[in-house]
Design a protein around this motif. Structure first.
Motif, PDB file in Angstrom:
ATOM      1  N   MET A   1     -27.129  14.739 -27.493  1.00 39.67           N
ATOM      2  CA  MET A   1     -26.321  14.528 -27.177  1.00 39.67           C
ATOM      3  C   MET A   1     -24.990  13.501 -27.054  1.00 39.67           C
ATOM      4  SD  MET A   1     -26.882  18.480 -24.684  1.00 39.67           S
ATOM      5  CE  MET A   1     -24.860  18.331 -24.259  1.00 39.67           C
ATOM      6  N   ASP A   2     -24.437  13.566 -28.731  1.00 34.04           N
ATOM      7  CA  ASP A   2     -22.870  12.785 -28.073  1.00 34.04           C
ATOM      8  C   ASP A   2     -21.802  13.682 -28.138  1.00 34.04           C
ATOM      9  OD1 ASP A   2     -24.919  10.540 -28.067  1.00 34.04           O
ATOM     10  OD2 ASP A   2     -25.066  10.629 -30.617  1.00 34.04           O
ATOM     11  N   GLU A   3     -21.837  14.807 -28.530  1.00 34.98           N
ATOM     12  CA  GLU A   3     -21.024  15.996 -28.911  1.00 34.98           C
ATOM     13  C   GLU A   3     -19.941  15.873 -27.422  1.00 34.98           C
ATOM     14  OE1 GLU A   3     -21.196  19.362 -30.967  1.00 34.98           O
ATOM     15  OE2 GLU A   3     -23.249  18.795 -31.059  1.00 34.98           O
ATOM     16  N   THR A   4     -18.903  16.105 -27.460  1.00 30.01           N
ATOM     17  CA  THR A   4     -17.753  15.969 -26.615  1.00 30.01           C
ATOM     18  C   THR A   4     -17.360  17.502 -26.335  1.00 30.01           C
ATOM     19  OG1 THR A   4     -15.694  15.732 -27.776  1.00 30.01           O
ATOM     20  CG2 THR A   4     -16.551  13.760 -26.296  1.00 30.01           C
ATOM     21  N   TYR A   5     -17.228  18.000 -24.799  1.00 29.16           N
ATOM     22  CA  TYR A   5     -16.506  19.690 -24.636  1.00 29.16           C
ATOM     23  C   TYR A   5     -15.332  19.898 -23.651  1.00 29.16           C
ATOM     24  CZ  TYR A   5     -21.188  20.744 -27.193  1.00 29.16           C
ATOM     25  OH  TYR A   5     -22.562  20.160 -27.379  1.00 29.16           O
ATOM     26  N   ASP A   6     -14.500  20.727 -24.050  1.00 31.65           N
ATOM     27  CA  ASP A   6     -13.834  20.849 -22.780  1.00 31.65           C
ATOM     28  C   ASP A   6     -14.207  21.085 -21.618  1.00 31.65           C
ATOM     29  OD1 ASP A   6     -11.918  20.121 -24.770  1.00 31.65           O
ATOM     30  OD2 ASP A   6     -12.043  22.651 -25.923  1.00 31.65           O
ATOM     31  N   VAL A   7     -14.758  22.447 -21.161  1.00 34.55           N
ATOM     32  CA  VAL A   7     -15.820  23.021 -20.828  1.00 34.55           C
ATOM     33  C   VAL A   7     -17.543  22.902 -20.594  1.00 34.55           C
ATOM     34  CG1 VAL A   7     -15.875  25.100 -19.170  1.00 34.55           C
ATOM     35  CG2 VAL A   7     -13.555  24.284 -20.718  1.00 34.55           C
ATOM     36  N   ILE A   8     -18.243  22.552 -19.609  1.00 34.72           N
ATOM     37  CA  ILE A   8     -19.464  23.269 -19.172  1.00 34.72           C
ATOM     38  C   ILE A   8     -19.091  24.006 -18.393  1.00 34.72           C
ATOM     39  CG2 ILE A   8     -21.387  22.362 -18.710  1.00 34.72           C
ATOM     40  CD1 ILE A   8     -20.842  19.139 -19.430  1.00 34.72           C
ATOM     41  N   LYS A  15     -20.655  36.256 -14.396  1.00 39.76           N
ATOM     42  CA  LYS A  15     -19.622  35.925 -14.541  1.00 39.76           C
ATOM     43  C   LYS A  15     -19.230  34.776 -15.184  1.00 39.76           C
ATOM     44  CE  LYS A  15     -20.403  34.208 -10.102  1.00 39.76           C
ATOM     45  NZ  LYS A  15     -21.708  34.694  -9.832  1.00 39.76           N
ATOM     46  N   GLU A  16     -20.388  34.262 -15.271  1.00 41.74           N
ATOM     47  CA  GLU A  16     -20.485  32.643 -16.599  1.00 41.74           C
ATOM     48  C   GLU A  16     -20.212  33.103 -17.844  1.00 41.74           C
ATOM     49  OE1 GLU A  16     -22.667  32.044 -12.324  1.00 41.74           O
ATOM     50  OE2 GLU A  16     -22.658  33.418 -13.861  1.00 41.74           O
ATOM     51  N   CYS A  17     -21.098  34.290 -17.706  1.00 40.68           N
ATOM     52  CA  CYS A  17     -20.588  34.634 -19.481  1.00 40.68           C
ATOM     53  C   CYS A  17     -19.070  35.073 -19.961  1.00 40.68           C
ATOM     54  CB  CYS A  17     -21.504  35.820 -20.206  1.00 40.68           C
ATOM     55  SG  CYS A  17     -23.489  35.552 -19.606  1.00 40.68           S
ATOM     56  N   ILE A  18     -18.287  35.610 -19.204  1.00 35.26           N
ATOM     57  CA  ILE A  18     -17.281  36.276 -19.351  1.00 35.26           C
ATOM     58  C   ILE A  18     -16.450  34.769 -19.427  1.00 35.26           C
ATOM     59  CG2 ILE A  18     -15.262  37.022 -18.160  1.00 35.26           C
ATOM     60  CD1 ILE A  18     -17.493  39.516 -17.160  1.00 35.26           C
ATOM     61  N   LEU A  19     -17.063  34.251 -18.530  1.00 39.47           N
ATOM     62  CA  LEU A  19     -15.856  33.001 -18.538  1.00 39.47           C
ATOM     63  C   LEU A  19     -15.942  32.027 -19.647  1.00 39.47           C
ATOM     64  CD1 LEU A  19     -14.232  30.532 -16.551  1.00 39.47           C
ATOM     65  CD2 LEU A  19     -16.041  30.193 -15.807  1.00 39.47           C
ATOM     66  N   SER A  20     -17.243  31.786 -19.726  1.00 34.89           N
ATOM     67  CA  SER A  20     -17.802  31.303 -20.620  1.00 34.89           C
ATOM     68  C   SER A  20     -16.992  31.715 -22.562  1.00 34.89           C
ATOM     69  CB  SER A  20     -18.484  31.175 -21.488  1.00 34.89           C
ATOM     70  OG  SER A  20     -18.620  30.416 -22.517  1.00 34.89           O
ATOM     71  N   GLY A  21     -16.872  32.911 -22.827  1.00 34.31           N
ATOM     72  CA  GLY A  21     -16.641  33.844 -23.505  1.00 34.31           C
ATOM     73  C   GLY A  21     -14.758  34.065 -24.146  1.00 34.31           C
ATOM     74  N   ASP A  26      -9.690  30.653 -26.058  1.00 35.46           N
ATOM     75  CA  ASP A  26      -8.691  30.304 -25.766  1.00 35.46           C
ATOM     76  C   ASP A  26      -9.107  29.366 -26.390  1.00 35.46           C
ATOM     77  OD1 ASP A  26      -6.069  30.814 -24.467  1.00 35.46           O
ATOM     78  OD2 ASP A  26      -6.574  29.393 -23.146  1.00 35.46           O
ATOM     79  N   GLY A  27      -9.474  28.659 -27.746  1.00 29.95           N
ATOM     80  CA  GLY A  27     -10.064  27.638 -27.435  1.00 29.95           C
ATOM     81  C   GLY A  27     -10.408  26.655 -27.885  1.00 29.95           C
ATOM     82  N   LEU A  28     -11.565  26.700 -26.262  1.00 29.36           N
ATOM     83  CA  LEU A  28     -11.837  25.349 -25.687  1.00 29.36           C
ATOM     84  C   LEU A  28     -13.176  25.315 -26.204  1.00 29.36           C
ATOM     85  CD1 LEU A  28     -10.713  26.058 -22.710  1.00 29.36           C
ATOM     86  CD2 LEU A  28      -9.821  24.207 -23.665  1.00 29.36           C
ATOM     87  N   LYS A  29     -13.902  23.716 -26.315  1.00 29.34           N
ATOM     88  CA  LYS A  29     -14.908  23.411 -27.072  1.00 29.34           C
ATOM     89  C   LYS A  29     -15.763  24.069 -25.273  1.00 29.34           C
ATOM     90  CE  LYS A  29     -17.833  21.111 -29.644  1.00 29.34           C
ATOM     91  NZ  LYS A  29     -17.760  19.194 -30.166  1.00 29.34           N
TER      92      LYS A  29
END
Length: 96
Positions: A1-8, A15-21, A26-29
């Protein structure tokens, strides 16, 4: 996993699904992960093999069970969830 993410986001509950969506819209990875082999956290529906594994560990379920895909069992009865959500909506409506 060499990718970078804004949020994990860890967990696949409501609540996690709503937050992730919301974050992804909003444009975050977003990387959305769960330690379970099923999706939905505490409000998931499990088939018979997953249900057996959840309560009995990694033991193999008995052969006389019906095919696993024919039945699912809700971990939280939907009537309780509906009552809870209706109550929350009622409180939000009348508290403003």
């Amino acid at each position: 996993m060499d990718e970078t993410y804004d949020v994990i986001v860890l967990g696949t509950g409501l609540k996690e699904c709503i937050l992730s969506g919301l974050l992804s819209v909003d444009g975050l990875k977003v990387l959305h992960m769960d330690r379970n082999d099923y999706y939905g956290g505490e409000s998931t529906s499990l088939n018979l093999v997953q249900l057996w594994k959840h309560f009995k560990g990694n033991d193999k379920p008995p052969e006389q069970l019906v095919p696993s895909r024919e039945y699912n069992d809700d971990m939280i009865p939907k009537a309780c969830l509906t009552f809870f959500l209706t109550t929350i909506n009622f409180l939000v409506l009348f508290s403003t």
